[in-house]
Write a protein that holds these residues in place. Structure first.
Motif, PDB file in Angstrom:
ATOM      1  N   PHE A 247       0.849  -1.184   0.000  1.00  0.00           N
ATOM      2  CA  PHE A 247       0.000   0.000   0.000  1.00  0.00           C
ATOM      3  C   PHE A 247       0.885   1.235   0.000  1.00  0.00           C
ATOM      4  O   PHE A 247       2.109   1.151   0.200  1.00  0.00           O
ATOM      5  N   ALA A 248       0.262   2.401  -0.209  1.00  0.00           N
ATOM      6  CA  ALA A 248       1.006   3.660  -0.223  1.00  0.00           C
ATOM      7  C   ALA A 248       0.160   4.755   0.403  1.00  0.00           C
ATOM      8  O   ALA A 248      -1.049   4.593   0.583  1.00  0.00           O
ATOM      9  N   PHE A 249       0.806   5.883   0.708  1.00  0.00           N
ATOM     10  CA  PHE A 249       0.131   7.045   1.261  1.00  0.00           C
ATOM     11  C   PHE A 249       0.308   8.225   0.316  1.00  0.00           C
ATOM     12  O   PHE A 249       1.326   8.347  -0.365  1.00  0.00           O
ATOM     13  N   ALA A 250      -0.709   9.092   0.286  1.00  0.00           N
ATOM     14  CA  ALA A 250      -0.645  10.283  -0.556  1.00  0.00           C
ATOM     15  C   ALA A 250      -1.332  11.431   0.149  1.00  0.00           C
ATOM     16  O   ALA A 250      -2.131  11.231   1.082  1.00  0.00           O
ATOM     17  N   THR A 251      -1.040  12.644  -0.304  1.00  0.00           N
ATOM     18  CA  THR A 251      -1.709  13.827   0.226  1.00  0.00           C
ATOM     19  C   THR A 251      -2.344  14.571  -0.947  1.00  0.00           C
ATOM     20  O   THR A 251      -1.980  14.377  -2.102  1.00  0.00           O
ATOM     21  N   ARG A 252      -3.306  15.410  -0.623  1.00  0.00           N
ATOM     22  CA  ARG A 252      -3.979  16.208  -1.649  1.00  0.00           C
ATOM     23  C   ARG A 252      -2.957  17.105  -2.340  1.00  0.00           C
ATOM     24  O   ARG A 252      -2.077  17.665  -1.717  1.00  0.00           O
ATOM     25  N   ALA A 253      -3.107  17.235  -3.644  1.00  0.00           N
ATOM     26  CA  ALA A 253      -2.206  18.093  -4.429  1.00  0.00           C
ATOM     27  C   ALA A 253      -3.015  18.983  -5.358  1.00  0.00           C
ATOM     28  O   ALA A 253      -2.562  19.345  -6.442  1.00  0.00           O
TER      29      ALA A 253
END
Length: 256
Positions: A247-253
């Motif tokens: 799995f991975a993590f992301a933030t709003r861009a």
């Protein structure tokens, strides 16, 4: 007693085929590479010291395959493949020996024939380590580990950077069993990343669900991406901040 004599004599006394066996033991103690039941592939395995240690660590429930251009004398519980690991035919034979299973660990103690010219020997060692790395990427399953010997020098950083893109983390380890005068070190890469994304990627995604921790869940080619501060049904642009094997993590861009 000189260190090289100590390990040489211990190998003779304990029945190991080479003093290098202790390097894998020490690498395993440092990095926790081989677990009971693991599938291990040893590239450049002759004469078989690392194979002996790998078999001890993986146990009867594990699978150990050794690959080398030279003939490896038979070892009980170990399968060997004679061939050049860079050739597709040899890689197919390795996969056949694995019976369709993905490897948990790929290790390489290969070193070039020494010319006595350090810059040339270093460059050749990096080439061999890179070939081992490419083979490992083809054989390892998600979360698998990789180890390769390389001589320290100016070409190491480029190789290490490439390996870091494919694993959760990479470190340089110098086992105690290495000869004091040697420039050899081992790149130890943990937890193979098979994700379709990498840190820094920007993607347009749709939040399909919300997880137990409140993070939105998006899918990228079936791979799970957690995005905080989002709700199911949101369509947005995100930037990947961390990647794990599954799995991975992301933030709003949105505004980037």
């Amino acid at each position: 007693m000189a260190r090289k004599d100590e390990y040489y004599n211990r190998a003779k006394q304990q029945g190991y085929r080479s003093r290098a066996a202790y390097k894998l033991e020490q690498l395993n103690e440092t990095a926790g590479l081989v677990q009971s039941g693991d599938t291990v592939v040893d590239l450049g395995a002759a004469p078989g010291g690392w194979l002996q240690v790998a078999h001890e660590l993986a146990g009867e429930g594990g699978t150990v395959v050794g690959v080398d251009l030279q003939r490896i004398k038979p070892l009980e519980g170990v399968e060997t493949v004679r061939g050049d690991m860079t050739e597709e035919e040899t890689r197919e034979r390795i996969k056949h020996a694995l019976d369709g299973e993905e490897a948990d660990v790929v290790v390489s103690d290969m070193a070039p024939n020494m010319s006595g010219e350090y810059s040339l020997d270093h460059a050749r060692s990096v080439y061999l380590a890179r070939m081992a790395f490419e083979t490992a990427c083809e054989l390892l399953g998600p979360g698998g580990d990789f180890v390769a010997k390389v001589f320290d020098g100016p070409d190491l950083n480029d190789l290490k950077r490439d390996v870091e893109r494919e694993f959760d983390y990479v470190r340089e380890v110098r086992p105690e069993a290495s000869r004091k005068e040697s420039s050899e070190l081992y790149l130890v890469a943990k937890r193979r990343l098979t994700a379709p994304v990498r840190v820094g990627d920007k993607l347009d995604v749709e939040i399909e669900d919300v997880g137990n921790e409140g993070d939105g869940i998006a899918k990228v080619e079936g791979f799970t991406l957690f995005v905080p501060d989002t709700e199911a049904g949101d369509s947005l642009r995100v930037r990947v901040t961390d990647v794990k094997p599954r799995f991975a993590f992301a933030t709003r861009a949105d505004g980037e």
